[in-house]
Design a protein around this motif. Structure first.
Motif, PDB file in Angstrom:
ATOM      1  N   LYS A  16      21.700 -46.216  61.530  1.00 29.47           N
ATOM      2  CA  LYS A  16      22.253 -45.612  60.324  1.00 29.47           C
ATOM      3  C   LYS A  16      23.327 -44.593  60.686  1.00 29.47           C
ATOM      4  CE  LYS A  16      18.837 -41.934  59.584  1.00 29.47           C
ATOM      5  NZ  LYS A  16      17.793 -42.095  60.592  1.00 29.47           N
ATOM      6  N   VAL A  17      24.241 -44.426  59.764  1.00 30.18           N
ATOM      7  CA  VAL A  17      25.375 -43.524  59.998  1.00 30.18           C
ATOM      8  C   VAL A  17      24.898 -42.097  59.888  1.00 30.18           C
ATOM      9  CG1 VAL A  17      27.596 -42.773  59.116  1.00 30.18           C
ATOM     10  CG2 VAL A  17      27.011 -45.198  59.114  1.00 30.18           C
ATOM     11  N   ILE A  18      25.176 -41.301  60.909  1.00 32.14           N
ATOM     12  CA  ILE A  18      24.866 -39.880  60.843  1.00 32.14           C
ATOM     13  C   ILE A  18      26.020 -39.138  60.210  1.00 32.14           C
ATOM     14  CG2 ILE A  18      24.263 -37.837  62.154  1.00 32.14           C
ATOM     15  CD1 ILE A  18      23.315 -39.695  64.358  1.00 32.14           C
ATOM     16  N   SER A  19      27.171 -39.396  60.720  1.00 31.58           N
ATOM     17  CA  SER A  19      28.329 -38.699  60.162  1.00 31.58           C
ATOM     18  C   SER A  19      29.557 -39.592  60.299  1.00 31.58           C
ATOM     19  CB  SER A  19      28.550 -37.373  60.885  1.00 31.58           C
ATOM     20  OG  SER A  19      28.615 -37.604  62.271  1.00 31.58           O
ATOM     21  N   GLN A  20      30.537 -39.261  59.540  1.00 30.20           N
ATOM     22  CA  GLN A  20      31.774 -40.033  59.594  1.00 30.20           C
ATOM     23  C   GLN A  20      32.939 -39.134  59.257  1.00 30.20           C
ATOM     24  OE1 GLN A  20      31.446 -42.695  55.964  1.00 30.20           O
ATOM     25  NE2 GLN A  20      33.662 -42.776  56.347  1.00 30.20           N
ATOM     26  N   GLU A  21      34.067 -39.507  59.749  1.00 30.96           N
ATOM     27  CA  GLU A  21      35.258 -38.721  59.440  1.00 30.96           C
ATOM     28  C   GLU A  21      36.401 -39.690  59.213  1.00 30.96           C
ATOM     29  OE1 GLU A  21      35.681 -35.491  58.896  1.00 30.96           O
ATOM     30  OE2 GLU A  21      37.836 -35.754  58.604  1.00 30.96           O
ATOM     31  N   SER A  22      37.149 -39.435  58.201  1.00 30.60           N
ATOM     32  CA  SER A  22      38.287 -40.289  57.914  1.00 30.60           C
ATOM     33  C   SER A  22      39.535 -39.652  58.496  1.00 30.60           C
ATOM     34  CB  SER A  22      38.422 -40.438  56.397  1.00 30.60           C
ATOM     35  OG  SER A  22      39.492 -41.290  56.144  1.00 30.60           O
ATOM     36  N   ILE A  23      40.345 -40.492  59.033  1.00 32.70           N
ATOM     37  CA  ILE A  23      41.500 -39.935  59.739  1.00 32.70           C
ATOM     38  C   ILE A  23      42.694 -39.786  58.820  1.00 32.70           C
ATOM     39  CG2 ILE A  23      42.269 -42.184  60.484  1.00 32.70           C
ATOM     40  CD1 ILE A  23      43.114 -40.867  63.066  1.00 32.70           C
ATOM     41  N   GLY A  24      42.634 -40.418  57.690  1.00 31.89           N
ATOM     42  CA  GLY A  24      43.764 -40.291  56.774  1.00 31.89           C
ATOM     43  C   GLY A  24      44.541 -41.581  56.708  1.00 31.89           C
ATOM     44  N   MET A  25      45.346 -41.666  55.662  1.00 32.92           N
ATOM     45  CA  MET A  25      46.001 -42.935  55.390  1.00 32.92           C
ATOM     46  C   MET A  25      47.147 -43.222  56.349  1.00 32.92           C
ATOM     47  SD  MET A  25      44.469 -44.367  52.982  1.00 32.92           S
ATOM     48  CE  MET A  25      45.624 -45.579  52.328  1.00 32.92           C
ATOM     49  N   LEU A  26      47.702 -42.165  56.891  1.00 30.20           N
ATOM     50  CA  LEU A  26      48.942 -42.365  57.633  1.00 30.20           C
ATOM     51  C   LEU A  26      48.730 -43.060  58.974  1.00 30.20           C
ATOM     52  CD1 LEU A  26      50.782 -39.063  56.861  1.00 30.20           C
ATOM     53  CD2 LEU A  26      51.481 -41.362  56.218  1.00 30.20           C
ATOM     54  N   HIS A  27      47.567 -42.848  59.534  1.00 28.57           N
ATOM     55  CA  HIS A  27      47.347 -43.410  60.867  1.00 28.57           C
ATOM     56  C   HIS A  27      46.384 -44.567  60.776  1.00 28.57           C
ATOM     57  CE1 HIS A  27      49.274 -39.848  62.373  1.00 28.57           C
ATOM     58  NE2 HIS A  27      48.438 -39.117  61.669  1.00 28.57           N
ATOM     59  N   SER A  28      46.471 -45.426  61.742  1.00 29.64           N
ATOM     60  CA  SER A  28      45.408 -46.416  61.849  1.00 29.64           C
ATOM     61  C   SER A  28      44.924 -46.424  63.282  1.00 29.64           C
ATOM     62  CB  SER A  28      45.904 -47.786  61.413  1.00 29.64           C
ATOM     63  OG  SER A  28      46.699 -48.358  62.380  1.00 29.64           O
ATOM     64  N   LEU A  29      43.621 -46.163  63.404  1.00 31.73           N
ATOM     65  CA  LEU A  29      43.050 -46.044  64.737  1.00 31.73           C
ATOM     66  C   LEU A  29      43.024 -47.401  65.421  1.00 31.73           C
ATOM     67  CD1 LEU A  29      40.034 -43.772  63.854  1.00 31.73           C
ATOM     68  CD2 LEU A  29      41.991 -43.139  65.231  1.00 31.73           C
ATOM     69  N   SER A  30      43.113 -47.378  66.702  1.00 32.29           N
ATOM     70  CA  SER A  30      43.063 -48.654  67.415  1.00 32.29           C
ATOM     71  C   SER A  30      42.039 -48.656  68.534  1.00 32.29           C
ATOM     72  CB  SER A  30      44.442 -48.993  67.968  1.00 32.29           C
ATOM     73  OG  SER A  30      44.884 -47.956  68.804  1.00 32.29           O
ATOM     74  N   GLY A  31      41.505 -47.541  68.914  1.00 35.46           N
ATOM     75  CA  GLY A  31      40.524 -47.566  69.988  1.00 35.46           C
ATOM     76  C   GLY A  31      40.103 -46.164  70.364  1.00 35.46           C
ATOM     77  N   GLY A  32      39.340 -46.059  71.430  1.00 32.14           N
ATOM     78  CA  GLY A  32      38.902 -44.747  71.837  1.00 32.14           C
ATOM     79  C   GLY A  32      38.090 -44.778  73.098  1.00 32.14           C
ATOM     80  N   SER A  33      37.654 -43.599  73.499  1.00 32.80           N
ATOM     81  CA  SER A  33      36.848 -43.480  74.703  1.00 32.80           C
ATOM     82  C   SER A  33      35.924 -42.284  74.543  1.00 32.80           C
ATOM     83  CB  SER A  33      37.763 -43.299  75.919  1.00 32.80           C
ATOM     84  OG  SER A  33      36.999 -43.190  77.086  1.00 32.80           O
ATOM     85  N   TRP A  34      34.694 -42.448  75.054  1.00 34.84           N
ATOM     86  CA  TRP A  34      33.691 -41.392  74.899  1.00 34.84           C
ATOM     87  C   TRP A  34      33.624 -40.626  76.209  1.00 34.84           C
ATOM     88  CZ3 TRP A  34      28.638 -42.699  71.803  1.00 34.84           C
ATOM     89  CH2 TRP A  34      28.003 -41.494  71.413  1.00 34.84           C
ATOM     90  N   ASP A  35      33.675 -39.311  76.098  1.00 39.90           N
ATOM     91  CA  ASP A  35      33.714 -38.468  77.291  1.00 39.90           C
ATOM     92  C   ASP A  35      32.386 -38.582  78.045  1.00 39.90           C
ATOM     93  OD1 ASP A  35      33.998 -36.546  79.192  1.00 39.90           O
ATOM     94  OD2 ASP A  35      34.624 -34.958  77.815  1.00 39.90           O
TER      95      ASP A  35
END
Lengths: 356, 773
Positions: free
Chosen positions: A159-178
């Motif tokens: 289940k989702v604990i939390s979420q954050e929207s980045i906004g309309m202008l950007h579209s995410l493409s990937g990421g990395s976890w520290d």
């Protein structure tokens, strides 16, 4: 370098493919998971094992996957669990799968779907596991949002604990976890790189105005990341000082698609590119260069070629590349035509590492 | 005696007699006589009558045997006579002796009688002398008192004379002052001084005051004399000596004077600086002669002021060097510098004549070397400055009044670099060829500096280029988007210019400079053996070679990125899976071609045509490729059978295996064609990659097919490597085919119709985009 292929080739993937992942939770075998990308055919996930002699690649398991796979990650604490991101035409989805017990018969048993990450409003891009062992959280990144999931693999729920929207202008493409900090994650989008604090779900820092294609945390040194972008190629940053990069390499002739730090040897970086090549780089130890912009550093440093080797015996673009955690001197690469090549970088490790 | 008598036959007889007598008186002399006679004795053997060992028997027997009777008789007579003679002689002698004896006895007798009377006389004499002595003592004691009195009187007289002198002193001093006989005045005063010191407070108070006043006047006069320039130096020096004698604090005076001199120098310096600003012909003709004269004077006047004067002179010259250095900062020609150096060298020499100190010469050599070094470095950095200014003006977006701004930028910077370096070398050669003694010593150093300067220059130039290329990167932080696009265009061009310029430097400038250095600046042997030559052209050839390639790559990647942005917009905005049927060629091709035109325009300004089509081999290679794959492609196009899609994948896979691997990314060369085709190839590759990221419906596939088919022809005009482009275009279609859910291509007639429609439209409205060739 032409024809000097030293790698072991696995030609078992019948279709195009983009994703390959190291099964790092398996302590006994060096194995990789590769998923195909075929729009119209039945897709497969291959569990590929490097034979103990290290001379051939064995298909340890072949599983059908309902849709074409755009992202595939192996669970860092359970070798039988992995995640995929897939599309079929217009729909997008992400699921966590468990490989069934094999009992000798390798012929395509059904994958057991543990759960799927629902509540996806837009195109999901990737799923992240915390790279250092057991953690009951997952991150999924889609075009507009970043989700933190709490998973329970025994109850097969998420289940989702939390979420954050980045906004309309950007579209995410990937990421990395520290790997050094469970609460820090870096995401990339069209024009910037952002670091997030998962406790507050707020942006901590960002590197703006650059179109990044990939990012990876240095597993040996905290705060150090490597990025791939179109403009400068490959760059190394200290995310505490996002204004200046520490180091840069020219990258690939065409796009640099993926970039990975070696889990063991500091500064050893692998990049895969759409120019059908995989490049092996050695970054000079961070700190020796300080944060002086490269233009001011002296000639000797500039002329010291960081490119250790370029593997270019590929027929098509290379999108997938993965170091083995168990044997950090080998890596697997996957070109679009479905060929998996495992190479050893041992011969480059012998080169003296100390500054001359 | 006996010897001296020559043995003449006449004296033979007397001689013999004498000998005999002599032997009688003195045996020793007889012995000598005998010795000397031994020669005759030998001549006269035993029978000789004169020999001491005369044997009468032998003599007799010899004579008897030898002589006849007459002879014997004759001998007899002779002998008898001789005997008679001898006897008389003997008698005579005896007589004489006796006489002498008698007279001696008489004399002794007389002496005896004389001595007896003398003793008495002596006694008398002693008495008289003692009486004389006692009398003289009496006289002496009686005169003593009077003499003492006289002496006292004499002393008093002397004292009185001195007092008289002191009382006269003021008047005398006044007289001396009038006569300007200061030396006498000082002598008098110093003579009187002890008295004044002893009695000044009591008896001679007035006198002392008066004379001190007078002396004050003297001092004053001396001072004025000292400081007046018109006085002869010797007089001034004397004045100083006199002042010193008067215990006057000369040192203060000296320092005051020297300070005045210093001020004077300073004033001159300031003046000359002002003059220098207005005029440009050499250093101001300093009244150095005057200064040297003054220095000379002071040197004589104050012999102990040498070090101070030297310091003054040093300061003075240091200031003058400062003027030159300021001039260098402003940028001057070598001739001008030479002029100034010559002036200062002369000045120093004049100064050294009066101040024979090595420090000044040493100093000027040091200063000159500093100045030359500074000059050389300044020249180099000026040139650098000039070049970067040039780039700044060119990189600034100017109104597009010029036909080909990049070409102009390239040519002007080429000229600036080559001409600048050459001019600089000419200037330096002037320094080197000048026969000014000062510079002759510095020649080796100058050569070395020039080499070092070039080393520095090229290093800096490379760095500057690098920074320029960096600053040329489009940074999206800039305000308006329009502005961004505009500046970006100019700046990407700049990177191309830098690339070409690097090649030019590598191939023309460095060899020229190396040549020049070899002819006139080689062998600055001071450090050549330790560190190798200061200027290493090979290093810079390599450096600029790699820099050139870097810039070229940068240019290519910047250009292809611009195109990539267009493509990205094209492929990320529509929803491909719901694409509508293609009605016309998408307008992004216009943008693409426009961008390529822009590229071509830039490239044409800067780069040259490839001499010939370099890709002949790959061309033929490619054509076989395409001829091999074309039918398959047609085949694929014509095939509308969806059931065979799976086998198509395998087929294309197999076909790829058999086809030679296409070398898409070949090395970029410095030709128009190579750069443009590389960019085209890169952007087609990007196109392929963008397509691969999408999922298409049939219409989307057809749209891409249409766009690509359309692009085929126009692209031919840009590239020299047609095979590779065709291959890539085909790859794009393949990618679209793979990513399509329902890959049914457009039918050929419709395709042709749409393409022609687009072509007509373009020819009608946008003819300017077509390359004119």
């Amino acid at each position: 370098m032409q024809g000097g292929s030293t790698g072991i080739v696995y030609g078992g993937l019948k279709y195009q493919a983009r994703c390959i992942a190291d099964v790092c939770a398996d302590p006994d075998n060096t194995s990789f998971l590769a998923g195909t990308l075929s729009l119209k055919e039945e897709n497969e996930v291959h569990l590929i094992r490097v034979s103990p002699s290290g001379t051939e690649l064995v298909c340890e398991g072949l599983f059908y996957h309902p849709n074409e796979i755009w992202d595939l990650k192996s669970c860092p604490f359970d070798s039988r669990i992995f995640s995929t991101v897939f599309t079929s035409g217009e729909t997008y989805g992400a699921s966590i799968w468990e490989i069934p017990e094999l009992y000798g018969q390798s012929n395509s048993p059904q994958l057991e779907k543990l759960f799927s990450l629902q509540e996806l409003s837009s195109k999901i891009k990737c799923v992240l596991w915390w790279p250092r062992g057991k953690h009951d959280k997952l991150i999924s990144i889609d075009e507009g949002n970043i989700f933190l999931w709490s998973i329970d693999s025994s109850n097969k729920t998420a289940k989702v604990i939390s979420q954050e929207s980045i906004g309309m202008l950007h579209s995410l493409s990937g990421g990395s976890w520290d790997p050094h900090d469970r609460n820090a994650v870096a995401t990339i989008c069209d024009s910037s790189l952002q670091c997030w604090d998962l406790r507050t779900m707020k942006k901590t820092t960002s590197i703006d105005n650059i179109h990044f294609r990939d990012v990876d945390y240095n597993p040996k040194m905290q705060h150090i990341i490597v990025t791939a972008d179109d403009e400068f190629g490959i760059r190394i940053w200290d995310i505490r000082k996002p204004k200046f990069h520490l180091d840069e390499f020219p990258g690939h002739v065409h796009w640099t698609w993926a970039v990975r730090y070696n889990p063991e040897y500091d500064g050893l970086i692998l990049t895969a590119g759409t120019d059908s090549a995989v490049n092996l780089w050695l970054a000079s130890p961070a700190g020796s260069n300080d944060s002086i912009p490269e233009s001011l550093s002296d000639y000797a440093a500039r002329q010291n070629d960081p490119l250790l080797h370029s593997y270019n015996d590929y027929e098509d673009s290379v999108y997938g590349v993965a170091w083995s955690c168990r044997e950090p001197s080998i890596f697997a690469s996957l070109s679009y035509d479905g060929r998996v090549v495992v190479e050893s970088v041992k011969s480059f490790l012998q080169t003296p590492k100390e500054p001359f | 005696m006996a010897l001296e008598s020559a043995p003449s036959p006449l004296d033979e007889k007397t001689k013999r007699t004498r000998d005999l007598l002599a032997s009688f008186y003195n045996a020793a002399s007889g012995a000598t006589a005998g010795g000397s006679n031994s020669s005759s004795g030998r001549a006269l053997p035993v029978d000789s009558i004169n020999s001491p060992n005369f044997d009468p028997d032998v003599y007799m027997s010899v004579i008897v045997q030898k002589e006849n009777l007459d002879g014997l008789l004759h001998n007899h007579v002779e002998m008898a006579a001789e005997i008679k003679n001898l006897d008389t002689d003997l008698q005579m002698l005896v007589y004489e002796n006796y006489n002498k004896f008698i007279s001696v006895t008489d004399t002794i007798k007389r002496m005896k009688s004389n001595i007896i009377g003398m003793e008495e006389n002596m006694k008398q004499l002693l008495d008289k002398i003692t009486s004389v002595q006692s009398k003289s003592d009496i006289v002496n004691t009686s005169l003593f008192e009077k003499r003492e009195h006289i002496e006292k009187l004499h002393q008093t007289r002397n004292l009185l004379r001195k007092v008289q002198f002191i009382y006269d002193l003021p008047a005398r001093l006044g007289k001396c002052i009038k006569a300007e006989a200061y030396a006498d005045a000082v002598r008098y005063f110093t003579g009187a001084k002890p008295i004044f010191e002893a009695y000044g407070d009591s008896s001679f108070q007035d006198c002392k005051r008066a004379s001190e006043e007078a002396i004050d006047i003297v001092i004053h006069n001396l001072q004025s004399k000292l400081s007046s320039e018109s006085e002869p130096i010797e007089a001034r020096a004397d004045a100083v000596v006199l002042l010193k004698k008067l215990n006057f604090p000369v040192d203060n005076l000296k320092s005051k004077l020297l300070e005045k001199f210093e001020d004077c120098l300073l004033k001159f310096h300031n003046e000359s600086k002002e003059i220098e600003l207005s005029e440009s012909d050499g250093l101001p003709k300093a009244s150095i002669r005057e200064f040297s004269k003054t220095v000379h004077a002071y040197l004589i006047i104050f012999p102990d002021s040498e070090s101070r004067l030297i310091r003054l002179a040093q300061d003075f010259f240091i200031k003058r060097y400062g003027i030159i250095q300021q001039q260098i900062k402003k940028g001057i020609s070598a001739a001008h510098l030479l002029l100034m150096l010559r002036d200062i060298w002369e000045d120093v020499n004049i100064m050294v004549e009066v101040l024979p100190e090595a420090t000044l010469l040493f100093q000027i050599v040091e200063a000159a070397s500093g100045i030359c070094k500074q000059y050389i470095l300044a020249a180099f950095s000026n040139l650098l400055q000039e070049i970067s200014e040039l780039f700044k003006t060119h990189s600034r977006p100017t109104e597009q009044s010029e036909e080909s701004p990049l070409h102009i930028a390239l040519e002007s910077s080429k000229k600036a670099i080559l001409q600048g370096s050459m001019n600089m070398l000419v200037e330096f050669r002037q320094l080197l060829d000048d026969n000014l003694e000062l510079l002759v010593n510095l020649r080796d150093l100058i050569r070395e500096w020039v080499q070092e300067g070039f080393q520095y220059f090229f290093q800096k130039l490379d760095q500057n280029f690098f920074i320029l290329s960096r600053s040329g990167r489009p940074s999206t932080t800039e305000s308006s988007l329009n502005d961004l696009v505009y500046t970006e265009r100019v700046r990407t061009g700049l990177v191309l210019v830098l690339a070409q310029l690097s090649v030019y430097i590598e191939q023309v400038v460095i060899p020229r400079v190396t040549e020049e250095i070899a002819t006139s600046f080689s062998g600055g042997g001071v450090r050549a053996y330790d560190h190798g030559p200061a200027f290493v052209p090979g290093e810079f050839c390599r450096l600029f070679h790699s820099a050139g390639e870097k810039f070229l790559h940068l240019y290519v990647s910047m250009k292809s990125q611009n195109i990539s942005i267009i493509l990205k917009k094209r492929f990320t905005t529509p929803i491909w899976i719901k694409h509508k049927e293609p009605r016309e060629v998408n307008m992004f091709v216009d943008l693409l071609l426009q961008e390529l035109d822009g590229l071509l325009a830039e490239v044409r300004q800067v780069l040259q045509h490839g001499l010939l089509r370099r890709h002949h081999r790959s061309d033929s290679n490619g054509s076989t490729n395409s001829s091999r794959s074309n039918p398959m492609h047609e085949d694929k196009l014509g095939r509308s059978n969806t059931q065979r899609v799976k086998s198509q994948f395998l087929e294309s896979h197999l076909a790829k295996l058999f086809e030679q691997k296409m070398e898409i990314f070949t090395k970029v060369e410095y030709t128009q064609e190579s750069v443009v085709s590389t960019v085209v190839k890169l952007c087609l590759k990007s196109l392929q990659e963008f397509v691969r990221l999408q999922t298409l419906n049939r219409s989307g596939y057809q749209q891409i097919q249409l766009d690509v088919e359309f692009l085929k022809n126009p692209l031919k005009q840009y590239v020299d490597d047609e095979a590779a482009t065709n291959f890539l275009l085909k790859e794009v279609i393949n990618a679209a085919h793979e990513r399509c859910l329902d890959p049914i291509p457009l039918e050929l007639p419709i395709l042709d119709k749409l393409i022609n429609a687009k072509l007509n439209k373009r020819q009608g409205s946008e003819i300017k985009f077509l390359p004119s060739n």
